[in-house]
Design an enzyme around this catalytic site. Structure first.
Site, PDB file in Angstrom:
ATOM      1  CD  GLU A 263       3.499  -7.158  10.798  1.00 59.73           C
ATOM      2  OE1 GLU A 263       2.951  -6.840  11.863  1.00 59.73           O
ATOM      3  OE2 GLU A 263       3.288  -6.594   9.720  1.00 59.73           O
ATOM      4  CG  HIS A 282       2.159  -3.269  12.042  1.00 64.00           C
ATOM      5  ND1 HIS A 282       1.535  -4.435  11.652  1.00 64.00           N
ATOM      6  CD2 HIS A 282       1.209  -2.294  11.927  1.00 64.00           C
ATOM      7  CE1 HIS A 282       0.275  -4.170  11.336  1.00 64.00           C
ATOM      8  NE2 HIS A 282       0.051  -2.879  11.500  1.00 64.00           N
ATOM      9  CB  ILE A 283       5.410   2.112  14.408  1.00 65.44           C
ATOM     10  CG1 ILE A 283       6.584   2.302  13.443  1.00 65.44           C
ATOM     11  CG2 ILE A 283       5.821   1.213  15.547  1.00 65.44           C
ATOM     12  CD1 ILE A 283       6.502   3.443  12.515  1.00 65.44           C
TER      13      ILE A 283
HETATM   14  P1  NAD Z   1     -10.632   1.468   4.445  1.00 64.86           P
HETATM   15  O1  NAD Z   1     -11.488   0.274   4.650  1.00 64.86           O
HETATM   16  O2  NAD Z   1     -11.146   2.810   4.799  1.00 64.86           O
HETATM   17  O3  NAD Z   1     -10.146   1.524   2.914  1.00 64.86           O
HETATM   18  C1  NAD Z   1      -9.644   0.400   2.237  1.00 64.86           C
HETATM   19  C2  NAD Z   1      -9.979   0.591   0.766  1.00 64.86           C
HETATM   20  O4  NAD Z   1      -9.331  -0.439   0.020  1.00 64.86           O
HETATM   21  C3  NAD Z   1     -11.490   0.493   0.469  1.00 64.86           C
HETATM   22  O5  NAD Z   1     -11.952   1.677  -0.153  1.00 64.86           O
HETATM   23  C4  NAD Z   1     -11.581  -0.720  -0.462  1.00 64.86           C
HETATM   24  O6  NAD Z   1     -12.572  -0.566  -1.479  1.00 64.86           O
HETATM   25  C5  NAD Z   1     -10.191  -0.737  -1.073  1.00 64.86           C
HETATM   26  N1  NAD Z   1      -9.819  -2.002  -1.707  1.00 64.86           N
HETATM   27  C6  NAD Z   1     -10.309  -3.238  -1.459  1.00 64.86           C
HETATM   28  N2  NAD Z   1      -9.724  -4.127  -2.310  1.00 64.86           N
HETATM   29  C7  NAD Z   1      -8.879  -3.421  -3.098  1.00 64.86           C
HETATM   30  C8  NAD Z   1      -8.016  -3.771  -4.157  1.00 64.86           C
HETATM   31  N3  NAD Z   1      -7.917  -5.009  -4.604  1.00 64.86           N
HETATM   32  N4  NAD Z   1      -7.302  -2.772  -4.747  1.00 64.86           N
HETATM   33  C9  NAD Z   1      -7.401  -1.494  -4.331  1.00 64.86           C
HETATM   34  N5  NAD Z   1      -8.219  -1.115  -3.322  1.00 64.86           N
HETATM   35  C10 NAD Z   1      -8.938  -2.063  -2.719  1.00 64.86           C
HETATM   36  O7  NAD Z   1      -9.269   1.138   5.246  1.00 64.86           O
HETATM   37  P2  NAD Z   1      -8.192   2.171   5.766  1.00 64.86           P
HETATM   38  O8  NAD Z   1      -8.552   2.570   7.153  1.00 64.86           O
HETATM   39  O9  NAD Z   1      -7.953   3.201   4.759  1.00 64.86           O
HETATM   40  O10 NAD Z   1      -6.927   1.183   5.894  1.00 64.86           O
HETATM   41  C11 NAD Z   1      -6.211   0.759   4.757  1.00 64.86           C
HETATM   42  C12 NAD Z   1      -5.183  -0.302   5.134  1.00 64.86           C
HETATM   43  O11 NAD Z   1      -4.244   0.237   6.071  1.00 64.86           O
HETATM   44  C13 NAD Z   1      -5.748  -1.550   5.784  1.00 64.86           C
HETATM   45  O12 NAD Z   1      -5.085  -2.686   5.225  1.00 64.86           O
HETATM   46  C14 NAD Z   1      -5.333  -1.447   7.215  1.00 64.86           C
HETATM   47  O13 NAD Z   1      -5.187  -2.694   7.802  1.00 64.86           O
HETATM   48  C15 NAD Z   1      -3.999  -0.723   7.086  1.00 64.86           C
HETATM   49  N6  NAD Z   1      -3.560   0.000   8.298  1.00 64.86           N
HETATM   50  C16 NAD Z   1      -2.266  -0.122   8.702  1.00 64.86           C
HETATM   51  C17 NAD Z   1      -1.815   0.586   9.809  1.00 64.86           C
HETATM   52  C18 NAD Z   1      -0.374   0.510  10.257  1.00 64.86           C
HETATM   53  O14 NAD Z   1      -0.088   0.735  11.420  1.00 64.86           O
HETATM   54  N7  NAD Z   1       0.553   0.226   9.377  1.00 64.86           N
HETATM   55  C19 NAD Z   1      -2.701   1.398  10.524  1.00 64.86           C
HETATM   56  C20 NAD Z   1      -4.008   1.519  10.073  1.00 64.86           C
HETATM   57  C21 NAD Z   1      -4.429   0.813   8.959  1.00 64.86           C
END
Ligand code: NAD
Length: 307
Positions: A263, A282-283
């Site tokens: 990115e 990435h929003i």
């Molecule tokens: P979280 O930690 O609450 O949940 C993540 C879940 O993924 C956990 O329950 C974990 O057990 C599970 N996990 C781990 N390995 C796995 C696998 N191999 N297969 C399936 N599940 C698995 O996190 P969250 O707050 O729900 O965030 C989820 C994702 O979203 C993260 O990657 C975060 O970086 C991303 N995110 C992106 C944005 C964006 O702007 N696009 C914003 C916020 C979060």
């Protein structure tokens, strides 16, 4: 104490920090590594978004820093092992941008399933593409497959259920006996079953070794033909070239990608002219409301950690 903020933070939250400590707020500092390295040794806490790489040279320069505030949730831009070794507390904004991401997932899934909202120019100029646009699909009654069932996955499940979707989730850390499934009315499943059943597959897992390139050519081919893929999790989990090929072949009925292996995404031959594709920079987690929630949560927790 000295707090260094290297990326955008909501103004009232910065003011709240300033009421208690000396704050250097330079949202562009992330792009000026020499000045960032110069400022680092003086600070007791640093606050970053996802672009500041808190590792290597920068982490070494953060000589007296005890606290890293992260204005978001993914921690892949922070060397957590080294922070732990040095006793540096890492504070993410857990849950604060979950609703923005969940709404992005549902909105893009609806757009891509319906496929009818890009007709403005045609309709305004007197064309009437009613026949072409009358085969859109509804969200209600379809199956939403959530790969990763943490805070964002669970909120997305709630929105999907409210709109009449069947929801299933795969999460290796959450066995079928976990009470959250019964509480949310979501079926626990394996990744294979999820790929075979879901009309919309949405990713909500972290980028770690076991998830890198998880959605490769083989797994995309194992999805239901015509299904929609939404990736708001992290780039590197989905093979971008394989996704473009699956869209062109019709194996995927649509895709929304908010995150990319590199990115900003460089001009990409894979995606040029690709059908039914939404690309966003990435929003997913960024809205007026989430910016306020994320900044105020991190400000409060950093103040608490420095007290
Ligand atoms: P979280 O930690 O609450 O949940 C993540 C879940 O993924 C956990 O329950 C974990 O057990 C599970 N996990 C781990 N390995 C796995 C696998 N191999 N297969 C399936 N599940 C698995 O996190 P969250 O707050 O729900 O965030 C989820 C994702 O979203 C993260 O990657 C975060 O970086 C991303 N995110 C992106 C944005 C964006 O702007 N696009 C914003 C916020 C979060």
């Amino acid at each position: 104490m000295q707090i260094l903020v290297t990326e955008f933070m909501d103004a009232p939250a910065v003011e709240r920090l300033k009421a208690h400590h000396e704050v250097t707020y330079e949202p562009q500092l992330v792009d000026d590594m020499p000045r960032l390295l110069q400022a680092a040794p003086k600070c007791d806490a640093v606050i970053v978004r996802n672009r500041t790489q808190v590792r290597g040279e920068l982490l070494a320069a953060l000589q007296r820093c005890n606290v890293v505030g992260r204005l978001g949730v993914g921690l892949d831009n922070i060397d957590l092992d080294e922070c732990q070794r040095r006793g540096i507390q890492v504070i993410p904004a857990t849950g604060a941008n979950a609703n923005s991401v969940a709404e992005y997932v549902i909105a893009t899934a609806m757009l891509l399933l319906r496929g009818a909202y890009a007709s403005t120019a045609d309709v305004a100029t007197g064309r009437w593409p009613r026949t072409e646009l009358s085969q859109g699909r509804e969200l209600a009654g379809r199956t939403l497959g959530l790969a990763g069932f943490g805070s964002i996955g669970q909120l997305t499940a709630r929105l999907g259920k409210a709109l009449g979707m069947n929801v299933m989730a795969y999460d290796p850390a959450m066995p079928a006996t976990n009470p959250v499934y019964a509480a949310t009315g979501v079926a626990a499943t394996s990744l294979e079953e999820l790929l075979a059943q879901a009309d919309v597959v949405s990713l909500h897992m972290p980028l770690v070794d076991s998830t890198r390139n998880l959605f490769d050519h083989k797994r995309l081919a194992a999805m239901k033909k015509g299904a929609i893929l939404v990736n708001t999790a992290r780039g590197g989990i989905v093979d971008e070239a394989a996704t473009a090929a699956a869209l062109r072949s019709g194996q995927l009925g649509g895709a929304a990608l908010d995150v990319f292996a590199a990115e900003p995404l460089q001009a990409s031959a894979h995606f040029e002219g690709c059908p039914n594709l939404i690309l966003t920079p990435h929003i997913g987690g960024l809205t007026v409301e989430s910016n306020e929630r994320v900044s105020s949560l991190v400000a409060a927790k950093v103040l608490e950690a420095l007290a």
